[in-house]
Design a protein around this motif. Structure first.
Motif, PDB file in Angstrom:
ATOM      1  N   GLY A 211       0.825  -1.195   0.000  1.00 25.35           N
ATOM      2  CA  GLY A 211       0.000   0.000   0.000  1.00 25.35           C
ATOM      3  C   GLY A 211       0.860   1.246   0.000  1.00 25.35           C
ATOM      4  O   GLY A 211       2.080   1.183  -0.023  1.00 25.35           O
TER       5      GLY A 211
ATOM      6  N   ASP B 157     -13.095   3.497   3.142  1.00 28.97           N
ATOM      7  CA  ASP B 157     -11.879   4.144   2.662  1.00 28.97           C
ATOM      8  C   ASP B 157     -10.724   3.196   2.959  1.00 28.97           C
ATOM      9  O   ASP B 157     -10.473   2.851   4.119  1.00 28.97           O
ATOM     10  CB  ASP B 157     -11.679   5.490   3.362  1.00 28.97           C
ATOM     11  CG  ASP B 157     -10.460   6.247   2.852  1.00 28.97           C
ATOM     12  OD1 ASP B 157      -9.920   5.892   1.790  1.00 28.97           O
ATOM     13  OD2 ASP B 157     -10.049   7.220   3.528  1.00 28.97           O
ATOM     14  N   LEU B 158     -10.025   2.769   1.915  1.00 29.17           N
ATOM     15  CA  LEU B 158      -8.929   1.810   2.058  1.00 29.17           C
ATOM     16  C   LEU B 158      -7.629   2.576   2.288  1.00 29.17           C
ATOM     17  O   LEU B 158      -7.091   3.199   1.374  1.00 29.17           O
ATOM     18  CB  LEU B 158      -8.814   0.948   0.797  1.00 29.17           C
ATOM     19  CG  LEU B 158     -10.077   0.214   0.374  1.00 29.17           C
ATOM     20  CD1 LEU B 158      -9.816  -0.617  -0.875  1.00 29.17           C
ATOM     21  CD2 LEU B 158     -10.609  -0.650   1.510  1.00 29.17           C
ATOM     22  N   GLY B 159      -7.159   2.539   3.522  1.00 33.93           N
ATOM     23  CA  GLY B 159      -6.014   3.345   3.918  1.00 33.93           C
ATOM     24  C   GLY B 159      -6.524   4.707   4.353  1.00 33.93           C
ATOM     25  O   GLY B 159      -6.278   5.717   3.713  1.00 33.93           O
TER      26      GLY B 159
ATOM     27  N   GLU C   7      -7.335   1.338   8.342  1.00 29.72           N
ATOM     28  CA  GLU C   7      -6.010   1.955   8.419  1.00 29.72           C
ATOM     29  C   GLU C   7      -5.067   1.057   9.193  1.00 29.72           C
ATOM     30  O   GLU C   7      -5.306   0.752  10.356  1.00 29.72           O
ATOM     31  CB  GLU C   7      -6.097   3.331   9.084  1.00 29.72           C
ATOM     32  CG  GLU C   7      -4.770   4.020   9.297  1.00 29.72           C
ATOM     33  CD  GLU C   7      -3.949   4.148   8.025  1.00 29.72           C
ATOM     34  OE1 GLU C   7      -2.808   3.630   8.004  1.00 29.72           O
ATOM     35  OE2 GLU C   7      -4.441   4.746   7.038  1.00 29.72           O
TER      36      GLU C   7
ATOM     37  N   VAL D  82     -16.466   2.537  -2.428  1.00 27.67           N
ATOM     38  CA  VAL D  82     -15.082   2.399  -1.996  1.00 27.67           C
ATOM     39  C   VAL D  82     -14.278   3.607  -2.458  1.00 27.67           C
ATOM     40  O   VAL D  82     -14.380   4.015  -3.615  1.00 27.67           O
ATOM     41  CB  VAL D  82     -14.445   1.116  -2.582  1.00 27.67           C
ATOM     42  CG1 VAL D  82     -12.992   0.960  -2.142  1.00 27.67           C
ATOM     43  CG2 VAL D  82     -15.265  -0.111  -2.218  1.00 27.67           C
TER      44      VAL D  82
ATOM     45  N   LEU E 272     -10.176   5.198  -2.404  1.00 21.53           N
ATOM     46  CA  LEU E 272      -8.787   4.840  -2.148  1.00 21.53           C
ATOM     47  C   LEU E 272      -7.845   5.858  -2.765  1.00 21.53           C
ATOM     48  O   LEU E 272      -8.165   6.513  -3.755  1.00 21.53           O
ATOM     49  CB  LEU E 272      -8.477   3.438  -2.670  1.00 21.53           C
ATOM     50  CG  LEU E 272      -8.721   3.174  -4.152  1.00 21.53           C
ATOM     51  CD1 LEU E 272      -7.405   3.118  -4.910  1.00 21.53           C
ATOM     52  CD2 LEU E 272      -9.469   1.861  -4.311  1.00 21.53           C
TER      53      LEU E 272
ATOM     54  N   GLN F  63      -4.084   4.976  -3.168  1.00 17.45           N
ATOM     55  CA  GLN F  63      -3.009   4.023  -2.945  1.00 17.45           C
ATOM     56  C   GLN F  63      -1.820   4.365  -3.825  1.00 17.45           C
ATOM     57  O   GLN F  63      -1.595   5.526  -4.128  1.00 17.45           O
ATOM     58  CB  GLN F  63      -3.533   2.597  -3.162  1.00 17.45           C
ATOM     59  CG  GLN F  63      -4.435   2.115  -2.053  1.00 17.45           C
ATOM     60  CD  GLN F  63      -3.721   2.088  -0.719  1.00 17.45           C
ATOM     61  OE1 GLN F  63      -2.602   1.599  -0.599  1.00 17.45           O
ATOM     62  NE2 GLN F  63      -4.364   2.619   0.300  1.00 17.45           N
TER      63      GLN F  63
ATOM     64  N   LEU G 153      -5.016  -4.923  -6.144  1.00 18.86           N
ATOM     65  CA  LEU G 153      -6.237  -4.361  -5.557  1.00 18.86           C
ATOM     66  C   LEU G 153      -7.412  -4.476  -6.522  1.00 18.86           C
ATOM     67  O   LEU G 153      -8.536  -4.775  -6.111  1.00 18.86           O
ATOM     68  CB  LEU G 153      -5.999  -2.903  -5.155  1.00 18.86           C
ATOM     69  CG  LEU G 153      -7.122  -2.200  -4.427  1.00 18.86           C
ATOM     70  CD1 LEU G 153      -7.607  -2.982  -3.209  1.00 18.86           C
ATOM     71  CD2 LEU G 153      -6.681  -0.794  -4.013  1.00 18.86           C
TER      72      LEU G 153
ATOM     73  N   SER H  91     -10.746   6.234  -7.200  1.00 14.34           N
ATOM     74  CA  SER H  91      -9.314   6.174  -6.949  1.00 14.34           C
ATOM     75  C   SER H  91      -8.707   7.539  -7.224  1.00 14.34           C
ATOM     76  O   SER H  91      -8.895   8.107  -8.304  1.00 14.34           O
ATOM     77  CB  SER H  91      -8.656   5.122  -7.848  1.00 14.34           C
ATOM     78  OG  SER H  91      -7.253   5.120  -7.645  1.00 14.34           O
TER      79      SER H  91
END
Length: 152
Positions: free
Chosen positions: A10, A38-40, A61, A101, A103, A105, A113, A129
């Motif tokens: 990540g 939220d991814l991260g 997180e 979603v 992100l 990243q 991903l 994204s």
């Protein structure tokens, strides 16, 4: 957190700006029926913005210090009934409960991903994204360097 030499898991923490957060949450078309992630999640700014738009918002997180900061920010925002942060690596979480979603990243994880999201999300789910594109999945819409994808 990833390092500049090892970003296979990540991205390092680099928060999205207010404008980018507004674009990302706007593209997701969030409402009360949505389960958003939220991814991260970093400091929680996107999770809070998702909750403000009515969604039940979750941040994943892996950095414990950032997760604590995000929890404090959520508490200060007054949206603790609609937003939560988990100190967990998103690779270890089944994402099938979410239909929206977000992100930000790093390019080194986008192919992996993409496969995870295609495998776990339901048809119709939306993904935004910031900055990085998925290698095979084609964006439905682009605003600056923010890309909107729909799972079919």
């Amino acid at each position: 957190m990833g390092t500049l030499t090892d970003l296979s898991d990540g991205a390092w923490y680099q928060p999205s700006g207010d404008r980018e957060v507004e674009i990302m949450t706007g593209l997701l078309d969030l409402g009360a029926a949505d389960m958003a992630v939220d991814l991260g999640a970093g400091d929680g700014r996107i999770v809070i913005a998702m909750a403000k738009k009515g969604a039940h918002a979750v941040g994943l997180e892996k950095d414990g210090r950032l997760a604590e900061i995000a929890r404090a920010n959520i508490y200060r925002s007054g949206f603790w009934d609609f937003a939560e942060i988990y100190n967990i690596n998103f690779w270890d979480k089944d994402l099938s409960a979410f239909n929206k979603v977000a992100l930000f990243q790093y390019h080194t994880v986008m192919e992996r991903l993409e496969r995870k999201l295609m495998r776990e999300l339901s048809p119709g789910s939306l993904v935004v994204s910031h900055h990085w594109r998925f290698p095979a999945w084609r964006a439905e819409k682009q605003v600056g360097d923010i890309y909107l994808y729909r799972k079919y």
